[in-house]
Scaffold this motif. Structure first.
Motif, PDB file in Angstrom:
ATOM      1  N   GLY A 227      33.062  25.337  29.829  1.00 12.74           N
ATOM      2  CA  GLY A 227      33.349  26.477  30.107  1.00 12.74           C
ATOM      3  C   GLY A 227      33.044  27.474  28.926  1.00 12.74           C
ATOM      4  N   ASP A 228      32.628  28.571  29.289  1.00 13.03           N
ATOM      5  CA  ASP A 228      32.442  29.819  28.347  1.00 13.03           C
ATOM      6  C   ASP A 228      32.823  31.134  28.864  1.00 13.03           C
ATOM      7  N   THR A 229      33.294  31.915  28.055  1.00 15.36           N
ATOM      8  CA  THR A 229      33.692  33.364  28.599  1.00 15.36           C
ATOM      9  C   THR A 229      32.922  34.480  27.594  1.00 15.36           C
ATOM     10  N   LEU A 230      32.902  35.638  28.391  1.00 17.90           N
ATOM     11  CA  LEU A 230      32.654  36.771  27.646  1.00 17.90           C
ATOM     12  C   LEU A 230      33.736  37.371  26.876  1.00 17.90           C
ATOM     13  N   GLU A 231      33.463  38.320  25.921  1.00 20.32           N
ATOM     14  CA  GLU A 231      34.621  39.070  25.343  1.00 20.32           C
ATOM     15  C   GLU A 231      34.959  40.223  26.301  1.00 20.32           C
ATOM     16  N   VAL A 232      35.856  39.724  27.429  1.00 21.78           N
ATOM     17  CA  VAL A 232      36.274  41.048  28.065  1.00 21.78           C
ATOM     18  C   VAL A 232      37.674  40.808  28.473  1.00 21.78           C
ATOM     19  N   THR A 233      38.301  41.794  28.945  1.00 19.53           N
ATOM     20  CA  THR A 233      39.739  41.797  29.134  1.00 19.53           C
ATOM     21  C   THR A 233      39.908  41.672  30.687  1.00 19.53           C
TER      22      THR A 233
ATOM     23  N   ILE B  89      33.432  28.875  34.816  1.00 27.02           N
ATOM     24  CA  ILE B  89      34.544  30.134  35.108  1.00 27.02           C
ATOM     25  C   ILE B  89      33.494  31.230  35.644  1.00 27.02           C
ATOM     26  N   SER B  90      34.018  31.726  36.701  1.00 25.28           N
ATOM     27  CA  SER B  90      33.050  32.586  37.554  1.00 25.28           C
ATOM     28  C   SER B  90      33.065  33.920  36.638  1.00 25.28           C
TER      29      SER B  90
ATOM     30  N   SER C 267      31.184  33.491  31.425  1.00 19.85           N
ATOM     31  CA  SER C 267      29.667  34.069  30.656  1.00 19.85           C
ATOM     32  C   SER C 267      28.554  33.301  31.273  1.00 19.85           C
ATOM     33  N   ASN C 268      27.220  33.773  30.937  1.00 20.14           N
ATOM     34  CA  ASN C 268      26.147  32.996  31.410  1.00 20.14           C
ATOM     35  C   ASN C 268      25.607  31.923  30.435  1.00 20.14           C
ATOM     36  N   SER C 269      26.363  31.658  29.477  1.00 24.77           N
ATOM     37  CA  SER C 269      25.933  30.645  28.597  1.00 24.77           C
ATOM     38  C   SER C 269      26.025  29.300  29.268  1.00 24.77           C
ATOM     39  N   ILE C 270      24.873  28.468  28.750  1.00 24.34           N
ATOM     40  CA  ILE C 270      24.832  27.107  29.626  1.00 24.34           C
ATOM     41  C   ILE C 270      25.782  26.148  29.469  1.00 24.34           C
ATOM     42  N   ARG C 271      26.564  26.618  28.468  1.00 25.98           N
ATOM     43  CA  ARG C 271      28.126  25.876  28.373  1.00 25.98           C
ATOM     44  C   ARG C 271      29.118  26.107  29.560  1.00 25.98           C
ATOM     45  N   ASN C 272      28.399  27.212  30.441  1.00 26.73           N
ATOM     46  CA  ASN C 272      29.513  27.624  31.556  1.00 26.73           C
ATOM     47  C   ASN C 272      28.816  27.366  32.733  1.00 26.73           C
ATOM     48  N   LEU C 273      27.576  26.809  32.747  1.00 23.53           N
ATOM     49  CA  LEU C 273      26.568  26.647  33.991  1.00 23.53           C
ATOM     50  C   LEU C 273      26.482  25.244  34.379  1.00 23.53           C
ATOM     51  N   TRP C 274      26.434  25.037  35.761  1.00 21.06           N
ATOM     52  CA  TRP C 274      26.458  23.456  36.226  1.00 21.06           C
ATOM     53  C   TRP C 274      25.853  23.627  37.595  1.00 21.06           C
TER      54      TRP C 274
ATOM     55  N   LEU D  75      44.640  36.374  32.239  1.00 23.11           N
ATOM     56  CA  LEU D  75      43.204  36.125  32.263  1.00 23.11           C
ATOM     57  C   LEU D  75      43.103  34.707  31.590  1.00 23.11           C
ATOM     58  N   ALA D  76      43.485  34.653  30.381  1.00 25.76           N
ATOM     59  CA  ALA D  76      43.209  33.270  29.776  1.00 25.76           C
ATOM     60  C   ALA D  76      43.718  32.105  30.614  1.00 25.76           C
ATOM     61  N   LYS D  77      44.907  32.420  31.102  1.00 29.01           N
ATOM     62  CA  LYS D  77      45.368  31.163  31.927  1.00 29.01           C
ATOM     63  C   LYS D  77      44.243  30.847  33.051  1.00 29.01           C
ATOM     64  N   ALA D  78      43.890  32.017  33.781  1.00 31.70           N
ATOM     65  CA  ALA D  78      43.173  31.889  34.853  1.00 31.70           C
ATOM     66  C   ALA D  78      41.813  31.134  34.445  1.00 31.70           C
ATOM     67  N   GLN D  79      41.172  31.374  33.471  1.00 32.58           N
ATOM     68  CA  GLN D  79      39.963  30.805  32.913  1.00 32.58           C
ATOM     69  C   GLN D  79      40.479  29.224  32.357  1.00 32.58           C
TER      70      GLN D  79
END
Lengths: 105, 234
Positions: B86-92, B136-137, B143-150, B182-186
């Protein structure tokens, strides 16, 4: 960083076409492109630039091209600003002058 | 993207196995082995709150699904946490709750999708078998990182890409109405989306539906026959 492999970024190009890159700063390995309208683009790169790097070209953006390794800003002057990416995706983010998100990859 | 916003999850998630040897070992142990693997996970806040009947039944139900039949291995319904933590963007939350947020995020390049399939050992696949999905949608700041894609399966049942959509939508709704951080949802969706579904959408698994060749028609559709789960106790 191979220009031949670069494709036009169809989502980002219309967003920043016509804006001018006014200044380039660095925060560690993150490049900060400041545009003349107050928007700021953060680009994660593999490493900070070398101290003896030549000054990067500035000017009005015509198009953006991107590969898995780099992003390139084609400028009105005919020059191109190429910046390496930390990874193929999730490296570029643009926020407007008020901080609202305009683009992310 | 930025390390301070990047979440790493190291839990051995059920439904995926790190190696052939692990698969064989678990095959020998059956459900008991799967349960042990599940209990060995290092789970944090959100999962501790899942000490409920729903969570227990999720474990049991999930354990049945990890008995490594050929189809379960070929069509995993949860990602390998080593490949896709899982990986996230720097968003709020303010960013993701703006209508049209996900349209501002670039589509995953084909080269990256190929990389995802390759990392999971999938050399060929038929239309409708998988989609390269964000663990993590995007709507939750993924994020679109390969660490977040499967490669998410449409074929497994009851847990599949269609069902995960319902959880994504529910978590997004709760984040945007201010009832869920948000962080908890992620964390919830990255650690174990099946358990998340049972906590936040419905304690019961969705009805078994054959989706062998059907591609997803809408990312924002929710199974309408499912009563909504009550809000978990904070």
């Amino acid at each position: 960083m191979t220009a031949a492999r670069m494709h036009r970024n169809q989502k980002l190009t219309p967003v920043i076409k016509g804006r001018s890159i006014a200044q380039i700063g660095w925060d560690g390995a993150t490049a900060l492109l400041h545009f003349d309208d107050g928007s700021v683009m953060r680009i994660h790169t593999p490493a900070p630039p070398p101290k003896n790097a030549p000054p990067a070209p500035l000017g009005k953006v015509l198009a953006v091209r991107q590969s898995t390794e780099a992003i390139a800003f084609d400028l009105e002057s005919g020059s191109s600003l190429q910046i390496p990416l930390a990874e193929a995706t999730s490296s570029v983010m643009l926020r407007d002058s008020k901080g609202a998100l305009e683009y992310a990859d | 993207m930025g390390s301070q916003h990047t979440h790493r999850f190291s839990c051995m998630t059920e439904g995926r196995f790190r190696s052939t040897a692990a698969r064989r070992a678990t095959a020998g142990l059956g459900i008991a082995g799967a349960l042990l693997a599940f209990l060995a996970c290092d789970r944090s806040v959100s999962v501790q709150q899942a000490q409920s009947q729903a969570a227990s039944s999720a474990v049991a139900d999930t354990a049945q699904n990890v008995v490594p039949s050929d189809s379960a291995l070929r069509f995993p319904f949860v990602p390998d946490p080593a490949k896709t933590p899982g990986d996230t963007l720097e968003v709020t939350a303010a960013d993701i709750c703006v209508p049209g947020y996900s349209k501002k995020v670039r589509n995953v390049p084909i080269a990256v999708k190929r990389q995802v399939y390759a990392s999971y050992g999938i050399r060929t696949h038929k239309p409708g078998e998988y989609e390269v999905d964000h663990l993590i949608s995007l709507e939750l700041g993924g994020s679109n990182s390969i660490r977040n894609l499967w490669p998410e399966s449409f074929r497994t049942s009851p847990w599949n890409a269609h069902v995960k959509d319902a959880l994504e939508n529910e978590l997004h709704r709760r984040v945007c109405d201010g009832t869920l951080d948000l962080a908890k949802a992620q964390r919830i969706i990255a650690q174990n989306w099946v358990m998340g579904y049972r906590m936040y959408v419905n304690p019961n698994p969705p009805p078994t539906v054959t989706t062998h060749t059907r591609a997803r028609t809408s990312r924002h559709s929710r199974p309408r026959s499912q009563p909504q789960a009550p809000a978990p106790v904070p």
